[in-house]
Design an enzyme around this catalytic site. Structure first.
Site, PDB file in Angstrom:
ATOM      1  N   HIS A 109       0.830  -1.206   0.000  1.00 37.85           N
ATOM      2  CA  HIS A 109       0.000   0.000   0.000  1.00 37.85           C
ATOM      3  C   HIS A 109       0.866   1.258   0.000  1.00 37.85           C
ATOM      4  CE1 HIS A 109      -4.046   1.818   1.484  1.00 37.85           C
ATOM      5  NE2 HIS A 109      -3.338   2.738   0.864  1.00 37.85           N
TER       6      HIS A 109
ATOM      7  N   ASP B 105       0.988   2.463   3.748  1.00 39.87           N
ATOM      8  CA  ASP B 105       0.153   3.578   3.282  1.00 39.87           C
ATOM      9  C   ASP B 105       1.017   4.842   3.101  1.00 39.87           C
ATOM     10  OD1 ASP B 105      -1.966   5.054   2.389  1.00 39.87           O
ATOM     11  OD2 ASP B 105      -3.067   5.061   4.277  1.00 39.87           O
TER      12      ASP B 105
ATOM     13  N   ARG C  65       2.139   8.842  -6.447  1.00 35.11           N
ATOM     14  CA  ARG C  65       1.731  10.194  -6.886  1.00 35.11           C
ATOM     15  C   ARG C  65       1.920  10.480  -8.369  1.00 35.11           C
ATOM     16  NH1 ARG C  65      -1.399  10.423  -2.755  1.00 35.11           N
ATOM     17  NH2 ARG C  65      -0.497  11.095  -0.789  1.00 35.11           N
TER      18      ARG C  65
ATOM     19  N   HIS D  14       1.567   5.221  -2.120  1.00 33.97           N
ATOM     20  CA  HIS D  14       1.108   6.225  -3.076  1.00 33.97           C
ATOM     21  C   HIS D  14       2.341   6.832  -3.731  1.00 33.97           C
ATOM     22  CE1 HIS D  14      -3.084   6.151  -1.641  1.00 33.97           C
ATOM     23  NE2 HIS D  14      -2.530   5.853  -0.480  1.00 33.97           N
TER      24      HIS D  14
ATOM     25  N   HIS E  59     -10.958   0.708   1.005  1.00 34.46           N
ATOM     26  CA  HIS E  59     -10.710   1.823   1.927  1.00 34.46           C
ATOM     27  C   HIS E  59     -12.059   2.006   2.620  1.00 34.46           C
ATOM     28  CE1 HIS E  59      -9.432   6.143   2.828  1.00 34.46           C
ATOM     29  NE2 HIS E  59     -10.732   6.177   3.038  1.00 34.46           N
TER      30      HIS E  59
ATOM     31  N   ASP F 284      -8.785   3.479  -3.333  1.00 35.73           N
ATOM     32  CA  ASP F 284      -8.171   3.964  -2.090  1.00 35.73           C
ATOM     33  C   ASP F 284      -8.001   5.478  -2.049  1.00 35.73           C
ATOM     34  OD1 ASP F 284      -6.816   3.399   0.497  1.00 35.73           O
ATOM     35  OD2 ASP F 284      -5.201   4.453  -0.531  1.00 35.73           O
TER      36      ASP F 284
END
Lengths: 432, 192, 317
Positions: free
Chosen positions: A65, A309, A69, A67, A183, A156
């Site tokens: 998990h 995350d 971007r 990100h 999520h 998510d």
């Protein structure tokens, strides 16, 4: 960060090899040759020797998990900087979430991300959006996305708010075999909340996000998963209530897995006192009783994954008053150090269990093969030193983000990097 | 208290004699009590003003109104002093307009407190005249200000201070010449 | 000499961000100073030169007439130089961040910043980034310390001593910074505090702050020596936290009829501006039990005291 090409033959000396799948845990030497594990307990003096001084070598970690971007928010992170942060944190592979701009809702974008990532040893597995533009209105072309390389589906950052759509997505997951990562959040219960709703939010005057927001949505998704027979993965479980619902579903044979983040294991709503916006994320830092429950969830193996995350943000999005700040905290470069020091060293986790939570659980959740330490196996290894003392300083991170809620923590146990095929990538220069 | 006494300039009897003389001088110079009012400056000026009021009553048989002035809000060193201020109440229950105000303080030094007191008084009304009475003038003026009535002139060196002690606040009447000490430096603002 | 060092009064912070954790001594220092400064307000020339040369900026990111005017008046009474900066007609509406605003303030060498902001923690945010002294004039649902102090001063004048006093805070406790500053201040000075609100407007975990919790306004009236009636923000009804204003007025509005049922009539406070006929009946607001106008006068005195005490340099040890 530069990747370093390994010599044709490399002998890793004084390495503590741990592979729970092989019941392996001993300090010995390991010969790697042409991107493959050649021999354990090798006596052969290869052309090159790297003395690891007791560093742990284990199957490569997978962060389920993160990100990255890119595309769309390259000022916060790029695929490359995210990969470097992963290598520095000891992760040989990551799954990146589709809340980019545009969202990863199209096969072309999935292929693009994989291509972008190919020039660096950390593998990037894209998670595709469940719904087009993550708008909770219509499903994406899930089979096509899966064939293009999406290992899971998630909106998510936001829930699939329509129960009907979530039902159809779970039904479709039986076809793809890839889980729906939920999520779990009821946005109407979250409202304008900025932190966990509790005595602390009352003291700070910040709008609260009740545990209910997660509990209600988790129960819904678990029931949908049971009804449809689909495959569900709970992202960032943070409440005792959601955990209880998960365990009930597991007993009933629902195909569900779950992850927990280091910050939910180690911080509570008390960390928000002081209004440090690095402590603002979704789900929010919960109460001490929730935190304790999550550890129990790990030890009962209801939760089988630790995922970070990792959510980098620019200073512009974080250096603002608390309720205006973006949700999200960094994770990849601190996860291992935190869990080794506060988990293994604190006696809450066995070393092998920690490795399973970082390596095996996350891959099993999305059906990826797990690297093994055995002769003939491909090299995909994490290297970290269990005795190295360090102080968390976000200014030294490879990630572009600085939003780290653990700034200043003193930890024992620090990742060095990863061995992947015939490459090394990491924060430490190898010595051979 | 933490200072070294170099000399006792007056004892209780000395203070009484000086105050009596000052009361006589005030009455004489103002040709009686008409329109006269006493304003004591915190802290010891207030006690001295009360003494003068009693003495004036004994001598002349009439009462003069008396008030209390706190000049903290008017100080020119307000933002320089390294301590939080103690603002105390100013209590002047009579109309200042057209009065002959006798401003009372224990010691005049730099003149800055008197400057602040005059500003404060003028904000309360337009007095016909302001006169200043002090028990001790120790010199070292930093402003062109002079007292109208002086109990004692005590030339001092920079290393010395004059401390007036009054029964009401200090348990005895006395005027002391003391050695100033570093830790008491900021208290100079109270000596004036 | 008059200055006995042991009697020096100190402040724990160079800013005033809230009353949480503030000692009784410190609160009383503010209140005592405010009490003496009230005298200035009764003079023919209602101005002292204390803050001459001190520049104060009033940063109001949220609409407020009352608090802003009260601060402005306090600043003027103390001869400070004043700059006003409010959300409308400034660059905030053009997307300037609080950080940029802070940097501009720093560049302009402002001594004191009075800030009202819709975000909890905004005053602290500035205090951590500026050399100026920061005074919180209300930050989100966090605190409104000068309102807390002026309510305490009003109660102290009315009752002599706050210790043992029973004060009920009634209304939208969940969204109220006034409630929070009041309860911290009251607890520090030894009062008993009750909060009384509909369950939808009662914040979670409020009992952990050491207050009695009550959902029936008649019980609160019967118990209390004083009622602090909070303003009901009309948007609460739009947010679905109340069925209707009419129902709120019927169940939580303070009326003469309700007060008459109590053995003793409690003193009535309200931070203003009032919604007459909603949380408070006009007859109550204008009754002899009301000290609402005293609160307004005390507000200026309290803000003067805060400015005077915080504008002096830090104590050097």
């Amino acid at each position: 960060m530069e990747t370093i090409h390994l010599p044709k033959k490399l002998l890793l000396k004084n390495a503590r090899l741990i592979d729970p799948a092989k019941k392996l845990d001993r300090t010995t030497s390991l010969l790697i040759e042409n991107g493959k594990i050649a021999e354990i307990d090798s006596k052969m003096s290869g052309t090159k020797i790297w003395d690891l001084n007791g560093a742990i070598v284990c199957p490569g970690f997978f962060d389920l998990h993160v990100h990255l971007r890119e595309p769309g928010f390259e000022d916060a992170e790029t695929i490359r900087t995210g990969q470097e942060a992963a290598a520095a944190g000891g992760f040989s592979a990551v799954a990146c979430m589709p809340n980019t701009k545009p969202a990863l809702d199209h096969a072309g974008l999935i292929r693009w991300v994989i291509e972008q990532a190919a020039s660096f040893p950390v593998a990037v597995y894209p998670v595709a959006a469940v719904t087009r533009e993550r708008k909770s209105q219509e499903l994406t072309d899930m089979m096509e996305l899966h064939q293009a390389g999406a290992i899971a589906f998630s909106d998510d950052g936001a829930p699939v708010s329509s129960s009907e759509l979530m039902r159809r997505a779970l039904e479709y997951s039986r076809l793809t075999g890839a889980p729906i990562i939920t999520h779990a959040e009821d946005l109407s219960l979250t409202g304008k909340g900025a932190m966990h709703e509790s005595e602390v939010s009352t003291r700070l005057g910040l709008p609260g996000i009740p545990s209910l927001s997660e509990d209600v949505a988790t129960v819904r998704d678990l029931m949908l998963a049971e009804y449809t027979g689909g495959r569900l993965h709970l992202a960032h479980v943070s409440t005792a209530g959601a955990l209880e619902a998960l365990e009930m579903s597991l007993k009933r044979g629902v195909k569900v897995t779950a992850e927990v983040t280091p910050h939910h294991l180690l911080l509570t709503d008390e960390a928000v006192v002081g209004y440090d916006t690095s402590t603002k994320m979704k789900p929010p830092l919960r109460s001490e009783s929730d935190r304790k429950a999550l550890w129990e969830g790990l030890s009962r193996r209801a939760i089988t994954c630790i995922a970070t995350d990792h959510a980098p943000h620019t200073c512009e999005d974080k250096d603002v008053p608390y309720d205006e700040a973006a949700f999200g905290a960094l994770g990849m470069e601190t996860a291992l150090g935190l869990l080794w020091d506060r988990g293994v060293r604190a006696g809450l986790l066995a070393p092998g269990h920690l490795i399973e939570l970082f390596c095996h659980g996350p891959r099993q959740a999305v059906g990826l093969p797990v690297p093994v330490i055995e002769a003939g196996g491909l090299v995909e290894l994490t290297v970290f030193h269990p005795e190295e003392t360090w102080t968390v300083d976000a200014n030294q991170f490879y990630s572009k983000g600085r939003n780290c809620p653990f700034q200043g923590w003193e930890l024992i146990g620090r990742p060095w990097g990863i061995l992947k095929g015939d490459f090394w990538a990491g924060r430490v220069e190898p010595e051979f | 208290m933490n200072f070294r006494v170099k000399a006792k300039l007056a004892d209780a009897e000395g203070v009484r004699r000086t105050l009596t003389r000052l009361a006589h001088e005030i009455i004489e110079r103002n040709r009686g009590l008409e329109n006269l009012a006493l304003v004591g400056m915190r802290t010891r000026g207030v006690h001295i003003a009360q003494r003068l009021r009693t003495l004036i009553k004994e001598i002349e048989g009439g009462d003069v109104p008396s008030g209390v002035l706190d000049v903290t809000l008017y100080r020119d060193d307000f933002r320089l002093k390294f301590r939080r201020p103690q603002v105390q109440v100013t209590q002047i229950d009579f109309d200042v307009d057209e009065k002959n105000i006798i401003l009372v303080d224990d010691v005049i030094y730099t003149g800055r407190t008197v400057r602040a007191a005059m500003d404060a008084l003028m904000d309360l009304g337009r007095a016909a005249r302001i006169q200043l009475v002090v028990l001790v003038d120790r010199g070292h003026r930093e402003l062109p200000i002079r007292a109208d009535f002086v109990g004692k002139n005590v030339p001092t060196s920079i290393g010395e201070e004059v401390r007036v002690r009054m029964t009401e606040s200090d348990g005895e009447d006395a005027i002391l010449l003391v050695e100033s000490d570093e830790t008491q430096e900021e208290d100079r603002t109270h000596v004036v | 000499m008059s200055s006995d060092r042991s009697q020096d009064r100190q402040l724990s912070s160079r800013h005033l961000l809230g009353l949480e954790g503030m000692s009784a001594e410190e609160i009383n220092y503010f209140l005592d100073t405010a009490e003496t400064l009230k005298e200035v307000l009764d003079r023919p020339i209602k101005k002292v030169p204390t803050l001459r040369g001190v520049t104060v900026v009033n940063l109001f990111f949220e609409a407020s007439t009352r608090t802003r005017l009260s601060f402005e008046l306090a600043e003027k009474r103390l001869s400070a130089d004043i700059m006003n900066f409010s959300k409308t007609g400034s660059s905030v509406s053009k997307g300037e961040t609080l950080l940029d605003t802070a940097r501009n303030i720093e560049a302009m060498r402002i001594d004191v910043v009075v800030i009202r902001h819709q975000s909890a923690g905004a005053a602290r945010y500035l205090a951590e980034r500026l050399r100026s002294v920061v005074i919180n004039a209300g930050d989100g649902a966090h605190e409104h310390p000068t309102q807390g102090l002026l309510d305490l001063l009003t109660l102290r004048q009315k009752f002599g001593d706050i210790k043992g006093l029973k004060v009920a805070i009634i209304g939208d406790v969940a969204h109220s910074r006034v409630a929070k500053s009041n309860l911290y201040g009251l607890k520090a000075l030894g009062a008993e505090v009750m909060v009384c609100a509909p369950p939808t407007l009662m914040p979670r975990g409020v009992d952990a702050l050491g207050v009695k919790v009550c959902y029936k306004v008649d019980e609160a009236i019967a118990w209390a020596d004083a009622l602090n009636i909070l303003r009901l923000q009309l948007e609460r009804q739009e947010a679905g936290l109340l069925p209707s204003l009419r129902e709120y007025a019927m169940t939580f509005g303070i009326t003469l009829k309700r007060l008459e049922k109590a053995r003793k009539t409690p003193v009535i406070l309200h931070p203003g501006p009032m919604n007459r006929g909603v949380e408070i009946e006009s007859a109550v607001a204008d009754s002899g039990a009301s000290v609402i106008l005293d609160q307004v006068t005390n507000g200026v005195a309290v803000r003067m005291a805060v400015l005077v005490l915080l504008s002096t340099p830090e104590v050097m040890v």
